[in-house]
Design a protein around this motif. Structure first.
Motif, PDB file in Angstrom:
ATOM      1  N   ILE A  23       6.828   4.720  12.426  1.00  0.00           N
ATOM      2  CA  ILE A  23       8.268   5.021  12.409  1.00  0.00           C
ATOM      3  C   ILE A  23       8.624   6.407  12.966  1.00  0.00           C
ATOM      4  CG2 ILE A  23       8.588   6.026  10.087  1.00  0.00           C
ATOM      5  CD1 ILE A  23      10.716   3.174  11.548  1.00  0.00           C
ATOM      6  N   ASN A  94       4.563   7.371   1.587  1.00  0.00           N
ATOM      7  CA  ASN A  94       5.439   7.703   0.449  1.00  0.00           C
ATOM      8  C   ASN A  94       4.946   8.838  -0.448  1.00  0.00           C
ATOM      9  OD1 ASN A  94       6.513   5.385   1.490  1.00  0.00           O
ATOM     10  ND2 ASN A  94       6.073   4.082  -0.269  1.00  0.00           N
ATOM     11  N   LYS A 115      12.391   6.483   3.510  1.00  0.00           N
ATOM     12  CA  LYS A 115      12.405   5.867   2.183  1.00  0.00           C
ATOM     13  C   LYS A 115      11.054   5.276   1.860  1.00  0.00           C
ATOM     14  CE  LYS A 115      11.579   2.248   2.923  1.00  0.00           C
ATOM     15  NZ  LYS A 115      10.387   1.669   3.628  1.00  0.00           N
ATOM     16  N   ASN A 143      18.239   2.951   7.190  1.00  0.00           N
ATOM     17  CA  ASN A 143      18.863   2.839   8.499  1.00  0.00           C
ATOM     18  C   ASN A 143      19.756   1.618   8.675  1.00  0.00           C
ATOM     19  OD1 ASN A 143      15.947   2.190   8.220  1.00  0.00           O
ATOM     20  ND2 ASN A 143      16.374   0.943  10.020  1.00  0.00           N
ATOM     21  N   GLN A 188      -0.915   0.613   8.598  1.00  0.00           N
ATOM     22  CA  GLN A 188       0.332   0.537   7.837  1.00  0.00           C
ATOM     23  C   GLN A 188       0.154  -0.276   6.542  1.00  0.00           C
ATOM     24  OE1 GLN A 188       0.390   0.255  11.309  1.00  0.00           O
ATOM     25  NE2 GLN A 188       1.324   2.270  11.583  1.00  0.00           N
TER      26      GLN A 188
HETATM   27  P1  NAI Z   1       2.185   5.163   9.383  1.00  0.00           P
HETATM   28  O1  NAI Z   1       0.971   5.033   8.546  1.00  0.00           O
HETATM   29  O2  NAI Z   1       2.310   4.342  10.607  1.00  0.00           O
HETATM   30  O3  NAI Z   1       2.360   6.695   9.849  1.00  0.00           O
HETATM   31  C1  NAI Z   1       2.284   7.774   8.969  1.00  0.00           C
HETATM   32  C2  NAI Z   1       2.021   9.047   9.761  1.00  0.00           C
HETATM   33  O4  NAI Z   1       2.079  10.161   8.878  1.00  0.00           O
HETATM   34  C3  NAI Z   1       0.635   9.099  10.418  1.00  0.00           C
HETATM   35  O5  NAI Z   1       0.756   9.690  11.708  1.00  0.00           O
HETATM   36  C4  NAI Z   1      -0.163  10.040   9.493  1.00  0.00           C
HETATM   37  O6  NAI Z   1      -1.214  10.714  10.145  1.00  0.00           O
HETATM   38  C5  NAI Z   1       0.936  11.003   9.116  1.00  0.00           C
HETATM   39  N1  NAI Z   1       0.671  11.794   7.921  1.00  0.00           N
HETATM   40  C6  NAI Z   1       0.202  11.407   6.721  1.00  0.00           C
HETATM   41  N2  NAI Z   1       0.135  12.457   5.875  1.00  0.00           N
HETATM   42  C7  NAI Z   1       0.578  13.526   6.567  1.00  0.00           C
HETATM   43  C8  NAI Z   1       0.732  14.893   6.269  1.00  0.00           C
HETATM   44  N3  NAI Z   1       0.433  15.376   5.058  1.00  0.00           N
HETATM   45  N4  NAI Z   1       1.196  15.722   7.239  1.00  0.00           N
HETATM   46  C9  NAI Z   1       1.490  15.270   8.469  1.00  0.00           C
HETATM   47  N5  NAI Z   1       1.380  13.965   8.811  1.00  0.00           N
HETATM   48  C10 NAI Z   1       0.911  13.118   7.877  1.00  0.00           C
HETATM   49  O7  NAI Z   1       3.423   4.913   8.418  1.00  0.00           O
HETATM   50  P2  NAI Z   1       4.856   4.350   8.817  1.00  0.00           P
HETATM   51  O8  NAI Z   1       4.835   2.877   8.805  1.00  0.00           O
HETATM   52  O9  NAI Z   1       5.351   5.036  10.025  1.00  0.00           O
HETATM   53  O10 NAI Z   1       5.710   4.817   7.528  1.00  0.00           O
HETATM   54  C11 NAI Z   1       6.007   6.165   7.280  1.00  0.00           C
HETATM   55  C12 NAI Z   1       7.168   6.252   6.277  1.00  0.00           C
HETATM   56  O11 NAI Z   1       8.322   5.670   6.843  1.00  0.00           O
HETATM   57  C13 NAI Z   1       6.929   5.509   4.971  1.00  0.00           C
HETATM   58  O12 NAI Z   1       7.478   6.218   3.908  1.00  0.00           O
HETATM   59  C14 NAI Z   1       7.663   4.190   5.158  1.00  0.00           C
HETATM   60  O13 NAI Z   1       8.110   3.653   3.929  1.00  0.00           O
HETATM   61  C15 NAI Z   1       8.813   4.620   6.021  1.00  0.00           C
HETATM   62  N6  NAI Z   1       9.291   3.562   6.931  1.00  0.00           N
HETATM   63  C16 NAI Z   1      10.642   3.381   7.056  1.00  0.00           C
HETATM   64  C17 NAI Z   1      11.148   2.446   7.904  1.00  0.00           C
HETATM   65  C18 NAI Z   1      12.624   2.288   8.049  1.00  0.00           C
HETATM   66  O14 NAI Z   1      13.063   1.287   8.599  1.00  0.00           O
HETATM   67  N7  NAI Z   1      13.425   3.226   7.586  1.00  0.00           N
HETATM   68  C19 NAI Z   1      10.262   1.552   8.687  1.00  0.00           C
HETATM   69  C20 NAI Z   1       8.861   1.886   8.532  1.00  0.00           C
HETATM   70  C21 NAI Z   1       8.417   2.839   7.683  1.00  0.00           C
END
Ligand code: NAI
Length: 397
Positions: A23, A94, A115, A143, A188
């Motif tokens: 995301i 999260n 979120k 969103n 994911q």
């Molecule tokens: P993902 O696993 O694809 O990406 C997470 C990223 O965060 C990775 O690049 C990881 O290396 C990085 N990361 C983890 N810990 C970190 C830290 N301490 N410092 C810096 N980078 C760090 O996860 P995804 O699917 O992108 O989800 C991320 C968040 O977005 C979640 O909270 C999810 O619930 C939310 N989300 C929201 C969506 C929406 O439609 N609003 C859709 C998809 C996800």
């Protein structure tokens, strides 16, 4: 560019969004869509090497691709205003949202957090107090509230066009976790099904929160009590992958939220149906440029997203970028959350007082409500669907 008196782009610091993630990239595209912001720095990954390697994907100088968010906040604070980041996007799993958001607020940066807002309700409440006592703008990227026809529906409901709202049916149906793909290290899926990273709920925290928030945003109805049944249908999984909650509203109305990640073939099927005493409406995010509005004895109406149509109300019109028939969707809706938060940031820079509760963009209090929704859904399900209180302190909207 419409940053008014600020007369420059807002500078974005990304946390998360590194190579292989989902995301973060969407956030950067949405934030920059209207030419009001640019990504200038990032702590793109929990792995410092991967953070550096991801800089080029965002056109960020390697010197501003930091090894950690703490380093980013420390170094960026030392830069002059106009050069340093103005706001931080939190697009990480999260369990990290709270510590990153808290540090950003304490460093004086505005925050756009994904979120669910935090890992648990206690963190959410602490964050809300921190934000309320600060001067930062805090947006939460629920969103789906950014779609033009959702804004249109909200305004129609607020003006009484549907009469009193009595029923809300909100669903978010996916199928991608039908098999146990977390075991094959799907990035994911792995953290989303891990209680130490996802939180108390799986599917309900991940997507039911969106569905609940959407009904809340559109109708303004205040919840009173919740009863919920969650299930883990995939053997061996530790968190729920299906569930239904029933909500009593304080006007006597009823709401249901159903979320699934195990329904074969279903993609991102967010639907909402709302019944009022004078009319009903329904909308589906996989066909987001149309909304059905019905009243007994009258022909069924299909509202299309048309910024020039006389039936479009101001908030719906303002959320459109293209003429009717050129489809708008996920990126544009996401960008509308950013645009509303940017308006608040720019107003703050001009010394104006900005609304903090009844905002166009979902805010920190929506985040608290989302975490209460998760906590009480899980608790109710553990008590075989017992009715539990579901009241947020702040009566709003
Ligand atoms: P993902 O696993 O694809 O990406 C997470 C990223 O965060 C990775 O690049 C990881 O290396 C990085 N990361 C983890 N810990 C970190 C830290 N301490 N410092 C810096 N980078 C760090 O996860 P995804 O699917 O992108 O989800 C991320 C968040 O977005 C979640 O909270 C999810 O619930 C939310 N989300 C929201 C969506 C929406 O439609 N609003 C859709 C998809 C996800």
């Amino acid at each position: 560019m419409t940053n008014g008196p600020l007369n420059r782009k807002l500078k974005m610091g990304m946390v998360g969004g590194g190579q292989g993630s989902f995301i973060g990239k969407v956030h950067s595209i949405a934030a920059c869509l209207d030419n009001r912001a640019e990504v200038v720095a990032g702590a793109f990954s929990s792995n410092p090497q991967r953070s550096k390697a991801s800089a080029a994907d965002y056109n960020v100088a390697e010197s501003r691709a930091y090894g950690s968010y703490q380093e980013m906040f420390d170094k960026e604070r030392q830069l002059p205003e106009g050069e340093r980041i103005d706001f931080v996007t939190v697009a990480t799993p999260n369990h990290t949202h709270f510590e990153i958001s808290k540090a950003a607020v304490e460093a004086g940066f505005h925050v756009m957090c994904d979120k669910p807002m935090t890992f648990d309700l206690g963190q959410a409440e602490e964050l809300a107090v921190l934000v309320d006592n600060s001067s930062v703008v805090f947006g939460l990227t629920h969103n789906y509230t950014g779609y033009p026809l959702i804004r249109q529906a909200r305004e129609m409901i607020q003006s009484g066009e549907l009469g009193e709202i009595q029923a809300v049916r909100a669903n978010y149906i996916q199928g991608w976790l039908r098999s146990k793909i977390e075991d094959s290290d799907q990035k994911q899926a792995a953290w989303r099904t891990d209680p130490s990273k996802s939180g108390a709920a799986g599917c309900f925290g991940d997507i039911a929160t969106h569905a609940y928030n959407l009904g809340r945003y559109m109708t303004g109805l205040l919840s009173e009590e919740i009863s919920c049944h969650l299930r883990t249908f995939v053997p061996g999984r530790k968190l729920d992958d299906y569930g239904t909650a029933l909500i009593k509203y304080d006007n006597g109305g009823l709401g249901t939220v159903t979320a699934s990640q195990i329904s074969h073939g279903r993609e991102n099927d967010v639907t909402i149906e709302i019944d009022g005493t004078k009319g009903s409406l329904s909308w589906a995010q996989e066909n987001p440029n149309a909304m059905q509005v019905r009243a007994n004895g009258q022909p069924h109406k299909i509202y299309t997203r048309d910024p020039n149509a006389p039936y479009m109300l101001a908030s719906g019109q303002a959320a459109c970028r293209l003429p009717a028939g050129h489809p708008e969707a996920f990126f544009e809706a996401f960008a509308n959350i950013y645009a509303a938060a940017f308006d608040a940031i720019v107003a703050k820079h001009s010394g104006e007082k900005v609304e903090r509760i009844n905002t166009v963009y979902p805010n920190v209090h929506d985040g608290v409500e989302g975490m209460l929704f998760i906590q009480q859904s899980v608790a109710s399900s553990q008590q075989n669907g017992a009715w539990l209180p579901f009241k947020c302190d702040r009566a709003r909207r």
